[in-house]
Design a protein around this motif. Structure first.
Motif, PDB file in Angstrom:
ATOM      1  N   MET A 141      -9.602  -4.484  -3.884  1.00 28.50           N
ATOM      2  CA  MET A 141     -10.468  -3.482  -3.258  1.00 28.50           C
ATOM      3  C   MET A 141     -10.008  -3.111  -1.853  1.00 28.50           C
ATOM      4  N   LEU A 142      -9.486  -4.086  -1.108  1.00 33.81           N
ATOM      5  CA  LEU A 142      -8.978  -3.778   0.240  1.00 33.81           C
ATOM      6  C   LEU A 142      -7.803  -2.804   0.142  1.00 33.81           C
ATOM      7  N   ALA A 143      -6.975  -2.998  -0.881  1.00 31.21           N
ATOM      8  CA  ALA A 143      -5.840  -2.084  -1.079  1.00 31.21           C
ATOM      9  C   ALA A 143      -6.341  -0.681  -1.420  1.00 31.21           C
ATOM     10  N   LEU A 144      -7.373  -0.606  -2.255  1.00 30.61           N
ATOM     11  CA  LEU A 144      -7.931   0.704  -2.616  1.00 30.61           C
ATOM     12  C   LEU A 144      -8.580   1.381  -1.407  1.00 30.61           C
ATOM     13  N   MET A 145      -9.310   0.588  -0.614  1.00 28.94           N
ATOM     14  CA  MET A 145     -10.031   1.142   0.547  1.00 28.94           C
ATOM     15  C   MET A 145      -9.098   1.763   1.570  1.00 28.94           C
ATOM     16  N   THR A 146      -7.873   1.221   1.646  1.00 28.64           N
ATOM     17  CA  THR A 146      -6.932   1.696   2.665  1.00 28.64           C
ATOM     18  C   THR A 146      -5.947   2.715   2.078  1.00 28.64           C
ATOM     19  N   GLY A 147      -6.176   3.137   0.857  1.00 34.42           N
ATOM     20  CA  GLY A 147      -5.274   4.107   0.224  1.00 34.42           C
ATOM     21  C   GLY A 147      -3.845   3.577   0.181  1.00 34.42           C
ATOM     22  N   THR A 148      -3.736   2.270  -0.080  1.00 37.22           N
ATOM     23  CA  THR A 148      -2.431   1.602   0.009  1.00 37.22           C
ATOM     24  C   THR A 148      -1.442   2.069  -1.052  1.00 37.22           C
ATOM     25  N   LYS A 149      -0.238   2.425  -0.569  1.00 40.74           N
ATOM     26  CA  LYS A 149       0.850   2.813  -1.478  1.00 40.74           C
ATOM     27  C   LYS A 149       1.998   1.814  -1.433  1.00 40.74           C
ATOM     28  N   ARG A 150       2.056   1.071  -0.319  1.00 40.22           N
ATOM     29  CA  ARG A 150       3.160   0.100  -0.184  1.00 40.22           C
ATOM     30  C   ARG A 150       2.605  -1.244   0.289  1.00 40.22           C
ATOM     31  N   ILE A 151       2.914  -2.268  -0.487  1.00 42.35           N
ATOM     32  CA  ILE A 151       2.406  -3.614  -0.209  1.00 42.35           C
ATOM     33  C   ILE A 151       3.571  -4.576  -0.001  1.00 42.35           C
ATOM     34  N   LEU A 152       3.404  -5.461   0.977  1.00 36.09           N
ATOM     35  CA  LEU A 152       4.354  -6.561   1.175  1.00 36.09           C
ATOM     36  C   LEU A 152       3.575  -7.854   1.015  1.00 36.09           C
ATOM     37  N   PRO A 158      10.207   2.240   4.655  1.00 36.05           N
ATOM     38  CA  PRO A 158       8.984   2.964   5.022  1.00 36.05           C
ATOM     39  C   PRO A 158       7.904   1.928   5.326  1.00 36.05           C
ATOM     40  N   ALA A 159       7.005   2.247   6.255  1.00 31.07           N
ATOM     41  CA  ALA A 159       6.003   1.264   6.686  1.00 31.07           C
ATOM     42  C   ALA A 159       5.134   0.809   5.508  1.00 31.07           C
ATOM     43  N   PHE A 160       4.686  -0.427   5.580  1.00 29.36           N
ATOM     44  CA  PHE A 160       3.770  -0.956   4.568  1.00 29.36           C
ATOM     45  C   PHE A 160       2.329  -0.652   4.991  1.00 29.36           C
ATOM     46  N   ASP A 161       1.461  -0.475   3.995  1.00 33.06           N
ATOM     47  CA  ASP A 161       0.039  -0.227   4.257  1.00 33.06           C
ATOM     48  C   ASP A 161      -0.756  -1.519   4.277  1.00 33.06           C
ATOM     49  N   LEU A 162      -0.236  -2.520   3.564  1.00 35.78           N
ATOM     50  CA  LEU A 162      -0.964  -3.794   3.445  1.00 35.78           C
ATOM     51  C   LEU A 162       0.054  -4.924   3.322  1.00 35.78           C
ATOM     52  N   ILE A 163      -0.157  -5.970   4.111  1.00 33.37           N
ATOM     53  CA  ILE A 163       0.718  -7.144   4.067  1.00 33.37           C
ATOM     54  C   ILE A 163      -0.149  -8.370   3.810  1.00 33.37           C
ATOM     55  N   PRO A 178       5.848  -5.338  12.848  1.00 33.05           N
ATOM     56  CA  PRO A 178       6.538  -4.051  13.059  1.00 33.05           C
ATOM     57  C   PRO A 178       6.707  -3.242  11.772  1.00 33.05           C
ATOM     58  N   LEU A 179       6.554  -3.899  10.611  1.00 36.60           N
ATOM     59  CA  LEU A 179       6.739  -3.200   9.328  1.00 36.60           C
ATOM     60  C   LEU A 179       5.433  -2.590   8.808  1.00 36.60           C
ATOM     61  N   LEU A 180       4.333  -2.832   9.542  1.00 38.52           N
ATOM     62  CA  LEU A 180       3.006  -2.363   9.107  1.00 38.52           C
ATOM     63  C   LEU A 180       2.669  -1.030   9.779  1.00 38.52           C
ATOM     64  N   ARG A 181       2.113  -0.106   8.999  1.00 34.73           N
ATOM     65  CA  ARG A 181       1.725   1.187   9.589  1.00 34.73           C
ATOM     66  C   ARG A 181       0.466   1.021  10.449  1.00 34.73           C
ATOM     67  N   GLU A 182       0.255   1.929  11.356  1.00 33.03           N
ATOM     68  CA  GLU A 182      -0.992   1.951  12.121  1.00 33.03           C
ATOM     69  C   GLU A 182      -2.145   2.179  11.148  1.00 33.03           C
ATOM     70  N   GLY A 183      -3.227   1.450  11.317  1.00 32.24           N
ATOM     71  CA  GLY A 183      -4.349   1.542  10.381  1.00 32.24           C
ATOM     72  C   GLY A 183      -4.171   0.664   9.157  1.00 32.24           C
ATOM     73  N   GLY A 184      -2.999   0.031   9.046  1.00 29.51           N
ATOM     74  CA  GLY A 184      -2.735  -0.848   7.900  1.00 29.51           C
ATOM     75  C   GLY A 184      -3.333  -2.232   8.108  1.00 29.51           C
ATOM     76  N   LEU A 185      -3.358  -3.007   7.017  1.00 30.06           N
ATOM     77  CA  LEU A 185      -3.977  -4.340   7.059  1.00 30.06           C
ATOM     78  C   LEU A 185      -2.939  -5.439   6.959  1.00 30.06           C
TER      79      LEU A 185
END
Ligand code: SAH
Ligand code: MG
Length: 219
Positions: free
Chosen positions: A52-63, A132-137, A155-162
């Protein structure tokens, strides 16, 4: 049999409502057991929360740092859109192989790439490719490495990412002077000006753990 603990009862109640039995996840756990992997994966409750956290943040890239048998990876990768991507880092080649089989069975092998090796090295290799920056790590490997992983991954996380740190409560609440990897991770995120953080208590089968949740500030 001993009476089930109160946290165990709460966990069972939530899982009975919100994590209905899932054949793919059950097979993943069974295959891990057959292959003698330890049962240190996230609980179903926590897997659902990660999803759900991934869905809430519109995550496209996960590490992910710490693949084990691909159980948490399955929960996370299922939140990805068709063009989403996940990279998961794992030290143990046998764990990675079991995870690969499980992700294949889950139909997620096209989305999830496993890098085998010590996570700190894999993170440096990854950074050198300017991804490309990750949305969730999701940080869930050896606890002594957490603070270094934070430094390398931020440094690999986008602004607003988790950035999420797992198992951060029981071994962090220690007497003064006692140190642990998760305790220093929690202190590091608390002191990091680019992050807004808290710890969510997480119910496991028995007992309680924590997930440190940090969001990277937008400048
Ligand atoms: N995220 C998984 C559980 C991970 S358990 C889940 O919830 O399903 C922790 C994993 O970290 C183990 O598979 C272990 O082999 C791996 N690990 C330990 N030290 C590591 C390191 N230095 N680099 C990468 N992975 C490591
Ligand atoms: Mg964990």
């Amino acid at each position: 049999m001993a009476e089930q603990s109160l946290t165990g009862q709460y966990n069972k109640y939530i899982e009975s409502l919100f994590t209905t039995p899932d054949p793919v996840l059950q097979q993943t756990l069974a295959h891990m057991q057959q292959q003698d992997l330890p049962s240190i994966n996230v609980s179903a409750n926590e897997g659902k929360l990660l999803h759900m956290l991934a869905l809430m943040t519109g995550t496209k890239r996960i590490l992910e740092i710490g693949t084990l048998g691909g159980y948490s990876a399955t929960w996370l990768a299922r939140a990805l859109p068709d063009d989403g991507e996940m990279i998961s880092l794992e030290l143990d080649a046998h764990h990675a192989e079991v995870a690969q089989t499980n992700l294949q069975r889950a139909g997620l092998h096209n989305k999830v790439k496993i890098m085998v090796g010590p996570a700190a090295e894999s993170l440096k290799i990854l950074a050198d490719t300017n991804p490309p920056a990750f949305d969730l790590i999701f940080v869930d490997a050896d606890k002594d490495g957490y603070t270094e992983y934070l430094k390398l991954a931020l440094p690999l996380l986008r602004e607003g990412g988790l950035i999420l740190g797992d198992n951060t409560l029981p071994h962090a609440v220690l007497e003064e002077g006692q140190e642990s990897g998760t305790k220093s991770y929690n202190s590091a995120v608390a002191a990091e000006p680019s992050l807004i953080s808290t710890i969510l208590p997480i119910l496991r089968g028995q007992g309680l753990d924590g997930l440190t949740v940090s969001i990277k500030r937008t400048a």
